[in-house]
Scaffold this motif. Structure first.
Motif, PDB file in Angstrom:
ATOM      1  N   GLU A  85      12.144   2.855 -12.582  1.00 58.15           N
ATOM      2  CA  GLU A  85      12.749   4.192 -12.540  1.00 58.15           C
ATOM      3  C   GLU A  85      12.060   5.114 -11.529  1.00 58.15           C
ATOM      4  N   ASP A  86      10.955   4.666 -10.965  1.00 57.92           N
ATOM      5  CA  ASP A  86      10.250   5.453  -9.956  1.00 57.92           C
ATOM      6  C   ASP A  86      10.552   4.974  -8.531  1.00 57.92           C
ATOM      7  N   PHE A  87      11.477   4.019  -8.413  1.00 59.85           N
ATOM      8  CA  PHE A  87      11.842   3.452  -7.111  1.00 59.85           C
ATOM      9  C   PHE A  87      13.342   3.542  -6.906  1.00 59.85           C
ATOM     10  N   THR A  88      13.748   3.833  -5.687  1.00 59.32           N
ATOM     11  CA  THR A  88      15.169   3.695  -5.346  1.00 59.32           C
ATOM     12  C   THR A  88      15.483   2.214  -5.161  1.00 59.32           C
ATOM     13  N   PRO A  93       0.807  -1.227   0.000  1.00 60.76           N
ATOM     14  CA  PRO A  93       0.000   0.000   0.000  1.00 60.76           C
ATOM     15  C   PRO A  93       0.838   1.275   0.000  1.00 60.76           C
ATOM     16  N   GLU A  94       2.041   1.197   0.531  1.00 61.80           N
ATOM     17  CA  GLU A  94       2.890   2.383   0.579  1.00 61.80           C
ATOM     18  C   GLU A  94       3.322   2.849  -0.815  1.00 61.80           C
ATOM     19  N   PHE A  95       3.173   1.972  -1.816  1.00 61.70           N
ATOM     20  CA  PHE A  95       3.555   2.336  -3.186  1.00 61.70           C
ATOM     21  C   PHE A  95       2.354   2.464  -4.116  1.00 61.70           C
ATOM     22  N   ALA A  96       1.150   2.426  -3.570  1.00 66.42           N
ATOM     23  CA  ALA A  96      -0.055   2.463  -4.415  1.00 66.42           C
ATOM     24  C   ALA A  96      -0.105   3.716  -5.289  1.00 66.42           C
ATOM     25  N   ALA A  97       0.334   4.837  -4.752  1.00 67.86           N
ATOM     26  CA  ALA A  97       0.249   6.100  -5.494  1.00 67.86           C
ATOM     27  C   ALA A  97       1.231   6.166  -6.662  1.00 67.86           C
ATOM     28  N   ARG A  98       2.160   5.239  -6.714  1.00 64.48           N
ATOM     29  CA  ARG A  98       3.142   5.273  -7.804  1.00 64.48           C
ATOM     30  C   ARG A  98       2.667   4.517  -9.039  1.00 64.48           C
ATOM     31  N   ARG A  99       1.521   3.905  -8.961  1.00 64.52           N
ATOM     32  CA  ARG A  99       0.964   3.269 -10.160  1.00 64.52           C
ATOM     33  C   ARG A  99       0.629   4.362 -11.165  1.00 64.52           C
ATOM     34  N   THR A 100       1.117   4.185 -12.385  1.00 64.51           N
ATOM     35  CA  THR A 100       0.977   5.241 -13.379  1.00 64.51           C
ATOM     36  C   THR A 100       0.927   4.644 -14.776  1.00 64.51           C
TER      37      THR A 100
END
Length: 349
Positions: A107-110, A85-92
């Motif tokens: 490329e949207d994650f370290t 859930p902590e990465f839900a907003a990164r769905r694009t």
């Protein structure tokens, strides 16, 4: 074979004799991906244990420019990111090489964030036994893959790596060019010469041409049975596979990695690609040899279940007899056995 081979190296090509084609290499496609989730240390390790000569990591970059092994930068279907859930907003949604993709992207994650994810099987309906390992393995870095290969290069055995640059033009367009970073990392591992146990492969052309001016490592131009390079540097893969196209490829690459259908589609008669590529001084490493009936020609299927395993060894032997110089397979142990049997038969003649 007496032809000379153009080997990528620096700004000028070097010519060296093509060695006899008596020991085709077995390339573990994403590791032992027929038995473990692809692009995991477990998959690569099993392939090495099964005798593979090379392990193949597909390379994409993280937000902080670290190479990691994933089939695509879209990690929706190969990790459990959707359960975080902590990465839900990164769905694009993004357009990559002209195609629209919706999901999560490396490329949207370290790297630190990616390391909190776990790998899942990409083809669970085809390989349900692999899905039993879902959630157990991390996303590996290129550094970890290099370390694994070096760890197992002992007692006279050399395990090589066969990295593929994935979507290099796209990554450059978003400020993450791959070439210099990849060469620097391979140089740091002690690999820079044509004799080193590394092949770099790409479906794109300009990416390889740039690498040709930066490293002496062997370069492989990948080709599919349809379509064209995403960087539009050639009109089609079919044009690249003609005698004139192959001569052009030989100016910057050591060999080609064609879809196996370009050599022989199913049970049809083989094409002239093997002879044409060898005439141009190129090696051939076709992809991908898989054991499931779904991926085999009709004459080599066993039963009617599409996911049951058929006669993969026989298909590999067909291609070895056509003169290929290596091959990608999801089942390294079958590939090694088929290669060794064919080599022993050739020696006995």
């Amino acid at each position: 074979m007496s032809a000379l081979l153009l080997v990528s190296g620096g700004a000028m090509a070097q010519t060296v004799p093509v060695k006899p084609l008596s020991s085709p290499i077995v390339i573990a496609h994403r590791g032992a991906s027929g038995l473990r989730p692809e692009h995991t240390i477990a998959s690569y390790t099993l392939a090495i244990e099964q005798g593979a000569d090379f392990i193949e990591p597909d390379l994409v970059l993280t937000k902080d420019d670290v190479f990691v092994a994933r089939h695509e930068n879209d990690i929706t279907g190969t990790t459990d990111v959707a359960k975080h859930p902590e990465f839900a907003a990164r769905r694009t949604t993004k357009v990559i090489d002209g195609e629209t993709h919706t999901g999560w992207f490396t490329e949207d994650f370290t790297l630190a964030e990616l390391k909190t994810l776990r790998a899942i099987e990409r083809l669970p309906k085809v390989r349900p036994d692999n899905a039993k390992y879902d959630g157990q393995f991390e996303v590996p870095t290129l550094a970890e893959v290099i370390a694994l290969a070096k760890k197992h290069s002992v007692g006279g055995r050399v395990v090589g790596i066969y990295p593929e640059t994935k979507h290099p033009t796209y990554f450059a367009s978003i400020g993450h060019p791959m070439e210099a970073r990849l060469v620097a990392q391979l140089n740091a591992a002690g690999w820079s010469k044509p004799s080193d146990p590394v092949f770099i492969q790409s479906f794109e052309v300009n990416n390889l041409k740039q690498l040709h001016g930066m490293t002496g490592l062997r370069l492989i131009q990948l080709m599919d049975a349809a379509g064209a390079p995403a960087d539009k540097a050639a009109p089609s893969y079919a044009a690249m596979a003609t005698p004139d196209g192959l001569k052009a490829v030989a100016a910057y690459a050591y060999g080609i990695g064609p879809n196996k259908d370009m050599i022989q589609r199913g049970d049809a008669a083989p094409s002239t690609l093997v002879a044409d590529a060898h005439a141009a001084g190129l090696r051939l490493h076709p992809w991908t040899f898989r054991a499931e009936n779904l991926f085999l020609p009709p004459s080599l299927r066993v039963g009617t279940d599409p996911v049951a395993r058929g006669k993969l060894a026989e298909e590999i032997t067909r291609f070895l007899n056509l003169g290929i110089d290596g091959f990608f397979t999801d089942f390294a142990y079958i590939g090694v056995d088929a290669r060794n049997a064919q080599r022993a038969k050739a020696k006995g003649q």
